[in-house]
Design a protein around this motif. Structure first.
Motif, PDB file in Angstrom:
ATOM      1  N   PHE A   1      39.572  34.840  47.049  1.00 33.24           N
ATOM      2  CA  PHE A   1      40.585  35.770  47.529  1.00 33.24           C
ATOM      3  C   PHE A   1      42.126  35.070  48.275  1.00 33.24           C
ATOM      4  CE2 PHE A   1      37.477  38.954  47.622  1.00 33.24           C
ATOM      5  CZ  PHE A   1      37.518  40.286  46.648  1.00 33.24           C
ATOM      6  N   ARG A   2      42.928  35.604  47.719  1.00 28.71           N
ATOM      7  CA  ARG A   2      44.048  34.317  48.487  1.00 28.71           C
ATOM      8  C   ARG A   2      44.087  35.238  49.428  1.00 28.71           C
ATOM      9  NH1 ARG A   2      47.491  31.842  50.172  1.00 28.71           N
ATOM     10  NH2 ARG A   2      49.856  31.202  49.352  1.00 28.71           N
TER      11      ARG A   2
ATOM     12  N   TYR B   1      45.492  37.979  42.393  1.00 29.68           N
ATOM     13  CA  TYR B   1      45.016  37.571  44.298  1.00 29.68           C
ATOM     14  C   TYR B   1      43.938  36.964  43.730  1.00 29.68           C
ATOM     15  CZ  TYR B   1      48.935  39.578  44.933  1.00 29.68           C
ATOM     16  OH  TYR B   1      50.431  40.082  44.764  1.00 29.68           O
ATOM     17  N   ALA B   2      42.403  36.863  42.980  1.00 30.76           N
ATOM     18  CA  ALA B   2      41.587  36.792  43.039  1.00 30.76           C
ATOM     19  C   ALA B   2      40.818  36.590  41.519  1.00 30.76           C
ATOM     20  CB  ALA B   2      40.571  38.173  43.291  1.00 30.76           C
TER      21      ALA B   2
ATOM     22  N   GLY C   1      36.593  35.718  40.391  1.00 29.48           N
ATOM     23  CA  GLY C   1      35.415  36.415  40.465  1.00 29.48           C
ATOM     24  C   GLY C   1      33.924  36.390  39.606  1.00 29.48           C
TER      25      GLY C   1
ATOM     26  N   TYR D   1      43.373  30.047  51.138  1.00 33.71           N
ATOM     27  CA  TYR D   1      41.907  31.133  50.322  1.00 33.71           C
ATOM     28  C   TYR D   1      40.853  30.897  50.728  1.00 33.71           C
ATOM     29  CZ  TYR D   1      44.835  30.871  45.985  1.00 33.71           C
ATOM     30  OH  TYR D   1      47.005  30.730  44.807  1.00 33.71           O
TER      31      TYR D   1
ATOM     32  N   ILE E   1      39.428  39.303  53.049  1.00 35.32           N
ATOM     33  CA  ILE E   1      39.143  39.792  51.872  1.00 35.32           C
ATOM     34  C   ILE E   1      40.750  40.810  51.967  1.00 35.32           C
ATOM     35  CG2 ILE E   1      37.834  41.553  50.632  1.00 35.32           C
ATOM     36  CD1 ILE E   1      35.667  40.884  51.511  1.00 35.32           C
TER      37      ILE E   1
ATOM     38  N   ALA F   1      43.755  43.451  41.642  1.00 39.43           N
ATOM     39  CA  ALA F   1      43.743  42.341  42.462  1.00 39.43           C
ATOM     40  C   ALA F   1      43.486  40.874  42.002  1.00 39.43           C
ATOM     41  CB  ALA F   1      42.741  42.278  42.844  1.00 39.43           C
TER      42      ALA F   1
ATOM     43  N   TRP G   1      33.790  35.451  44.570  1.00 43.90           N
ATOM     44  CA  TRP G   1      35.140  35.979  44.902  1.00 43.90           C
ATOM     45  C   TRP G   1      35.883  34.951  45.547  1.00 43.90           C
ATOM     46  CZ3 TRP G   1      37.320  39.886  41.506  1.00 43.90           C
ATOM     47  CH2 TRP G   1      36.265  40.567  41.188  1.00 43.90           C
TER      48      TRP G   1
END
Length: 413
Positions: A356-357, A334-335, A337, A298, A361, A331, A354
């Motif tokens: 993110f996987r 996968y996210a 935030g 991540y 980004i 997303a 954020w």
């Protein structure tokens, strides 16, 4: 002659008259074979509506265009109904809500949806203005419906028919559940009426859209579906060969993030921990986050809005951030935030964090969510204790944050 509707099945503006007809017992025919862009360009159609727009209702007295006018006509054909109210003041209120629904609901849904489909020029400020205006309209409608089952009186009127058809346009195109959940009385009203027999007979099963459609690039309008070409009849002996040569359906392409090596960090477990921690947040949730965090699977990113000097009005700024989070729906798997709106008066500063996987980004987010380019993105260096502490403060909505009060803090999870 019978009443004849010139339109195509499923047109939401035509539905207004067909639903009214169910309540009044009026029969309306609709010829098959109507082809948008062809039938409505013929000289015969232009005689009925010089602009070539649909729907048009053909009556014994002459044609009528404009969907609200058609619905009004149909609602009055049989005087033994209450679609237009039972008194002069109720009639005025029916007309009031028809105008409100057309201008404040339908008009703003149209200005949100149509540019995204490439039929009108698209711009971020125009879309944000349309969404903000739509929210104001829905808030007013929600307030009225707090203590009212119907818009006027104690039964369905033409105001309800037209408003529900306008809402159906929004629910099926751009108004996702995450958007409409802010207006629970509107949701209750819409789903109750759209499932009544006289509505359902016309519109059928209605499903709410799961996402806002992506913006179609200029010069790339939606392609019409290709009509299947007629195949020449093959000799009987060759039929098995034709079957053998049929191409197998291609499997749906996987998201590249699903192909990454497994990570010890399970995003859903973090989201549950965040949501379920009600006290000792720093000791439980923040500590749990850093225990879970996997920098190889991540990545963490700060974002800062580039045009904070424009954020002078609080509700416009909040709508701007809300729209961004809505467009990030693609997303969600996968996210995670956090978006902080800082300041007690304008200009307000918008700052985000954020998770993110992957170590960058995701490309599909950068490609599909236009808001991304409105922010300055900086990858978090977790070896820097100051940056790590800033992450912790943003997750827990620390206030004041960097010397400023929080107007609001929004979470994407």
């Amino acid at each position: 002659m019978a009443l004849v509707m010139h339109s195509y099945k499923g047109n939401k503006n035509s539905d207004k008259a067909f639903i009214a007809a169910e309540f009044t017992g009026v029969k309306i025919d609709m010829p098959s074979g109507f082809e948008m862009g062809v039938t409505n360009k013929t000289p015969e159609f232009i005689k009925m509506n010089p602009l070539g727009k649909i729907p048009v209702l053909e009556t014994p007295e002459g044609p009528i265009f404009e969907s609200n006018a058609i619905a009004r006509y149909v609602s009055r054909l049989n005087g033994d109904n209450s679609l237009n109210g039972s008194s002069l003041i109720e009639y005025a209120h029916v007309e009031q809500w028809i105008d409100f629904s057309t201008n404040e609901i339908y008009g703003n849904i149209f200005n949100w949806f149509v540019p995204r489909m490439g039929f009108m020029p698209y711009s971020v400020p125009s879309e944000e203005a349309a969404i903000a205006a739509l929210k104001r309209g829905l808030e007013a409608l929600n307030t009225h419906l707090t203590s009212n089952t119907y818009l006027v009186g104690h039964s369905v009127t033409l105001a309800d028919i037209i408003t529900v058809c306008n809402l159906n346009f929004g629910f099926s195109t751009v108004m996702t559940k995450s958007f409409t959940s802010a207006f629970p009385h509107v949701e209750r009203y819409f789903w109750t009426l759209i499932n009544q027999p006289n509505f359902k007979k016309v519109v059928g099963e209605v499903k709410q859209t799961e996402s806002v459609p992506a913006i179609k690039k200029a010069g790339q309008p939606a392609k019409p579906k290709e009509q299947p070409k007629k195949k020449e009849a093959a000799p009987a002996a060759e039929a098995p060969k034709a079957v053998e040569e049929e191409e197998a359906p291609k499997p749906k392409a996987k998201n590249p993030l699903d192909l990454l090596p497994p990570s010890p960090m399970v995003l859903d477990e973090w989201k549950r921990l965040y949501s379920n921690t009600k006290s000792n947040f720093r000791e439980v949730a923040i500590k749990g986050f850093w225990d879970m965090y996997d920098p190889e699977g991540y990545s963490l990113w700060f974002c800062d809005y580039k045009y904070n000097d424009e954020n002078m009005v609080s509700f416009v700024t909040l709508n701007k951030v809300g729209g961004f989070l809505q467009r990030m729906d693609l997303a969600r798997k996968y996210a995670f935030g956090k978006m902080l709106i800082c300041g007690s008066e304008g200009p307000f500063k918008v700052k985000g964090l954020w998770l993110f996987r992957g170590t960058e980004i995701p490309k599909f987010v950068m490609d599909e969510v236009y808001d991304m380019e409105l922010y300055e993105w900086t990858k978090v260096d977790i070896s820097d204790e100051a940056q790590k502490e800033r992450v912790s403060q943003m997750i827990e909505d620390a206030e004041p944050f960097e010397g400023e009060a929080l107007l609001d803090a929004k979470c994407f999870k």
